[in-house]
Design an enzyme around this catalytic site. Structure first.
Site, short mmCIF file in Angstrom:
data_model
loop_
_atom_site.label_atom_id
_atom_site.label_comp_id
_atom_site.label_asym_id
_atom_site.label_seq_id
_atom_site.Cartn_x
_atom_site.Cartn_y
_atom_site.Cartn_z
N LYS A 189 8.73 54.66 77.65
CA LYS A 189 10.11 54.28 77.29
C LYS A 189 10.04 52.99 76.47
CE LYS A 189 14.58 52.99 77.75
NZ LYS A 189 14.59 51.81 76.83
N GLU A 265 3.30 42.73 82.92
CA GLU A 265 3.11 41.59 82.01
C GLU A 265 4.49 40.96 81.87
OE1 GLU A 265 0.34 40.60 81.04
OE2 GLU A 265 -0.98 42.33 81.09
N CYS A 299 5.73 36.32 74.53
CA CYS A 299 5.62 35.87 75.93
C CYS A 299 4.59 34.77 76.09
CB CYS A 299 5.32 37.05 76.84
SG CYS A 299 3.90 38.01 76.31
N GLU A 396 12.12 30.03 79.78
CA GLU A 396 11.52 30.47 78.52
C GLU A 396 12.64 30.57 77.48
OE1 GLU A 396 9.91 34.40 79.07
OE2 GLU A 396 8.24 34.01 77.72
O1 LIG Z 1 4.61 38.95 73.86
C1 LIG Z 1 3.64 39.43 74.37
C2 LIG Z 1 2.28 39.72 73.77
C3 LIG Z 1 1.90 38.87 72.64
C4 LIG Z 1 0.44 38.99 72.29
O2 LIG Z 1 -0.22 40.00 72.58
O3 LIG Z 1 -0.07 38.03 71.72
#
Ligand SMILES: O=CCCC(=O)O
Length: 493
Positions: A189, A265, A299, A396
């Site tokens: 999804k 994650e 993130c 964040e």
């Molecule tokens: O936002 C998450 C992943 C960013 C990354 O893989 O560098």
């Protein structure tokens, strides 16, 4: 259910990589969906496509297909699965420009950055095509002569993946590639804001020969209903989610009844520390990459920048000079380095964080507000004089806002850096090797960038500790999340 006739001038609605449908059991379909939802270009507000608003019933049908397909997919020799994934990788590379244009159209990031993401996504497919052949078990010396002890590894089964809008290609690829490589099948999804990249990747997966039912895509607005079906359906043995800690917590609770495996994650609140013996130019370069990549919507973006007092003003001046060179605009325009935020909510959060900091005494050195006009653009921002009472210290921002905190000692900055429920990524810049080791070991994070602002790679384990998640993606460890260990004890020998 359609694409607007001129989807954008860069991605024609007739692109062979687009379908106005989800993908279930090898068929492009809306299932029983009776409504549609629009995909919007955040730079222009233009409607790019109307897609079927699929829900729990379509998800259940996709799970049934994945459940049946899993047996034959897992039974194929690893070398054959590897070759199919390799074909998918080759097609992603061959179609990188078109994939990047689709990604920029629906997500907004500048075209060169989107192309970089496609290559990054493809690197996971290539890596796990290779790893598919190296899923080794082990033999254990038995404590008695009449026994032999062996561990084999087997795929967990059907995997449900739920992925975010900020990396519409990379996040999906780094879940699907290891899952398929080890013999799992997937019901995926993608975020409702960015389903077109996922659709395009699935078109290429089909072309690469990934069999019907092995990869399924559900597009729809009702994330909670789709998530509930994925978590509650006993045929799904694992959920892999990238997104907010808040949603991760809900999914984990929903998986608890069936003790379903989860990989999560989740959110971060990355500290970025500049010590006084650091190479300041390198630190500025690192901060630019870590903070402003993807307009701050990553993130692992630096969220709190801590600078030692003696170099605070010099660092702030150098950073401001570089940030002043950023060029905000439509990601398709040549020379643009920062695209729009994904939506109005993203802009509202950045505005709120700046307003809160300023009301408590921070100073806006650059930016600080939305760029008026069409689209959801926010000016790259630097705040000085920030402290831990402000929202920028705890939440964040997920936008191009760099708050600069002042610190005096290593002990103090480590305590501040660790004072968060999150533990995804941290960065620091320093010269002295003794300090490098001490600080690296003291930071409570799953990943630490030392004298670099970029550390993501398909070869390394990506993931967090504390409330930033469970499990790792990428590297040889990433395959383990999709495998069960089975111990075989052969007796009476
Ligand atoms: O936002 C998450 C992943 C960013 C990354 O893989 O560098």
């Amino acid at each position: 259910m359609s694409f607007t006739t001129a989807m954008t001038k860069h991605v024609p609605f007739s692109s062979r990589l687009l379908r106005a449908a989800g993908y279930i059991n090898g068929a492009w379909t809306g299932g029983g969906a009776t409504k549609t939802f629009d995909v919007i270009n955040p730079a222009t507000g233009e409607v790019l496509a109307s897609l079927p608003d699929m829900g729990a019933a379509e998800t259940a049908a996709a799970i049934d297909a994945a459940y049946i397909a899993q047996v034959t997919w897992a039974a194929r020799p690893a070398k054959e699965r590897a070759a199919t994934l390799r074909k998918w990788f080759d097609l992603m590379i061959a179609n990188a420009d078109e994939l990047a244009a689709i990604l920029t159209a629906e997500m907004g990031k500048p075209l060169p950055e989107a192309r970089g993401e496609i290559l990054y996504a493809a690197s996971y497919v290539e890596w796990y095509a290779e790893e598919a052949k190296r899923i080794y078990g082990e033999t254990i010396p038995a404590p008695s002569n009449d026994k032999r002890m062996v561990v084999i590894k087997q795929p967990v089964g059907v995997v449900g993946t739920i992925t975010p809008w900020n990396f519409p290609a990379a996040m999906i690829a780094r879940k699907i590639a290891p899952a398929l490589a080890v013999g799992c099948t997937v019901v995926s999804k993608p975020a409702e804001q960015t389903p077109l990249t996922a659709i395009a990747l699935a078109v290429l997966a089909e072309e690469a020969g990934i069999p019907a039912g092995v990869l399924n895509i559900i597009v729809g607005l009702d994330g909670p209903a789709i998530g509930r079906e994925l978590c509650g359906n006993a045929k799904v043995r694992k959920i892999s989610f990238t997104g907010s800690t808040e949603v991760g917590r809900i999914l984990m609770r929903q998986c608890a009844d069936q003790i379903k495996k989860v990989s999560l994650e989740l959110g971060g609140n990355a500290p970025f520390i500049v010590f006084d013996d650091a190479d300041l130019d390198a630190a500025v370069e690192g901060a630019m990459a870590s903070k402003y990549r993807n307009a701050g919507q990553t993130c692992v973006c630096a969220n709190r920048i801590y600078v030692q007092s003696s170099v605070y003003d010099a660092f702030a001046a150098k950073l401001a000079a570089k940030v002043g060179e950023l060029n905000v605009g439509d990601g398709f325009k040549p020379g643009v380095t920062v695209g729009p935020l994904i939506d109005e909510q993203g802009v509202a959060k950045a505005e709120d964080h700046v307003r809160d900091a300023v009301s408590k005494g921070a100073r806006v050195v650059l930016g600080g507000k939305r760029i008026e006009g069409t689209g959801t653009f926010f000016a790259p921002t630097i705040l000085t004089g920030v402290d831990r009472s402000m929202k920028v210290a705890r939440e964040e921002t997920f936008g191009p806002v760099a708050p600069l905190f002042r610190f005096d000692t290593a002990e103090d900055v480590i305590a501040q850096a660790n004072d968060t429920e999150f533990g995804l990524a941290a960065y620091f810049f320093a010269g002295d090797m003794k300090k490098v080791w001490r600080v690296a070991e003291a930071l409570e994070y799953g990943m630490v960038g030392i004298n670099t602002g970029l550390m993501s790679s398909e070869t390394a384990p990506f993931g967090g500790i504390k409330q930033s998640g469970l499990g790792r993606e990428g590297s040889r460890h990433g395959a383990d999340d999709y495998l069960e260990m089975k111990y075989l004890c052969i007796g009476n020998l």
